[in-house]
Design a protein around this motif. Structure first.
Motif, PDB file in Angstrom:
ATOM      1  N   PRO A  70       0.868  -1.634   0.266  1.00 62.99           N
ATOM      2  CA  PRO A  70      -0.293   0.225   0.313  1.00 62.99           C
ATOM      3  C   PRO A  70       0.706   1.432   0.024  1.00 62.99           C
ATOM      4  O   PRO A  70       2.270   1.480   0.221  1.00 62.99           O
ATOM      5  CB  PRO A  70      -1.015   0.097   1.472  1.00 62.99           C
ATOM      6  CG  PRO A  70      -0.130  -0.535   2.322  1.00 62.99           C
ATOM      7  CD  PRO A  70       0.847  -1.788   1.025  1.00 62.99           C
ATOM      8  N   ASP A  95       0.250   0.254  -4.065  1.00 64.54           N
ATOM      9  CA  ASP A  95      -1.167   0.105  -4.625  1.00 64.54           C
ATOM     10  C   ASP A  95      -2.253   1.057  -3.837  1.00 64.54           C
ATOM     11  O   ASP A  95      -1.613   1.783  -2.623  1.00 64.54           O
ATOM     12  CB  ASP A  95      -2.247  -1.292  -3.469  1.00 64.54           C
ATOM     13  CG  ASP A  95      -3.858  -1.017  -3.338  1.00 64.54           C
ATOM     14  OD1 ASP A  95      -4.111  -0.008  -4.386  1.00 64.54           O
ATOM     15  OD2 ASP A  95      -4.184  -1.591  -3.080  1.00 64.54           O
ATOM     16  N   VAL A  96      -2.033   2.912  -4.353  1.00 65.96           N
ATOM     17  CA  VAL A  96      -2.944   3.882  -4.425  1.00 65.96           C
ATOM     18  C   VAL A  96      -4.009   4.436  -4.072  1.00 65.96           C
ATOM     19  O   VAL A  96      -3.954   5.199  -3.475  1.00 65.96           O
ATOM     20  CB  VAL A  96      -2.810   5.249  -4.832  1.00 65.96           C
ATOM     21  CG1 VAL A  96      -0.382   5.179  -5.088  1.00 65.96           C
ATOM     22  CG2 VAL A  96      -2.683   4.786  -6.267  1.00 65.96           C
ATOM     23  N   THR A  97      -5.219   3.476  -4.305  1.00 72.98           N
ATOM     24  CA  THR A  97      -6.110   2.961  -4.178  1.00 72.98           C
ATOM     25  C   THR A  97      -6.464   2.912  -2.482  1.00 72.98           C
ATOM     26  O   THR A  97      -8.134   2.846  -2.844  1.00 72.98           O
ATOM     27  CB  THR A  97      -7.032   2.266  -4.995  1.00 72.98           C
ATOM     28  OG1 THR A  97      -6.928   1.002  -4.670  1.00 72.98           O
ATOM     29  CG2 THR A  97      -7.088   2.727  -6.354  1.00 72.98           C
ATOM     30  N   ALA A  98      -5.391   2.269  -2.012  1.00 69.73           N
ATOM     31  CA  ALA A  98      -6.489   1.969  -0.631  1.00 69.73           C
ATOM     32  C   ALA A  98      -6.560   3.107   0.355  1.00 69.73           C
ATOM     33  O   ALA A  98      -5.745   3.340   0.161  1.00 69.73           O
ATOM     34  CB  ALA A  98      -4.981   1.286   0.130  1.00 69.73           C
TER      35      ALA A  98
END
Length: 98
Positions: A70, A95-98
């Protein structure tokens, strides 16, 4: 993003980009933080990018992702990359969406 980057830099921070600068940037904020800018110039080839995109869409080209971290753990991801025996096969994805 490139225009807003100086506003979030730490002292002695760095901006690294492969993005072309279409217009001059206001670098007063970056100058006040003793920041540095690094640009990697690449020859753009839209045709090759489109060819690669089609291969990915057809499942003929699959990137190998060895680990996903993340965004909050980007420091750990970078530290793992620096380890000689990091056990990775493939790339590290953030992961930049978390």
């Amino acid at each position: 993003t490139l225009q807003k980057s100086p506003l979030v830099l730490a002292q002695l921070g760095r901006v690294v980009s492969i993005v072309d600068i279409a217009t001059p940037q206001n670098l007063i904020e970056a100058w006040g933080r003793n920041a540095s800018y690094h640009f990697v110039f690449t020859r753009q080839n839209r045709g090759k990018l489109d060819d690669l995109s089609r291969l990915v869409e057809r499942g003929q080209l699959k990137p190998v992702v060895g680990a996903v971290y993340p965004l909050s753990e980007v420091g750990q991801a970078h530290a793992r990359l620096e380890q000689k025996s990091n056990g990775l096969r493939g790339k590290i994805a953030i992961d930049v969406t978390a």
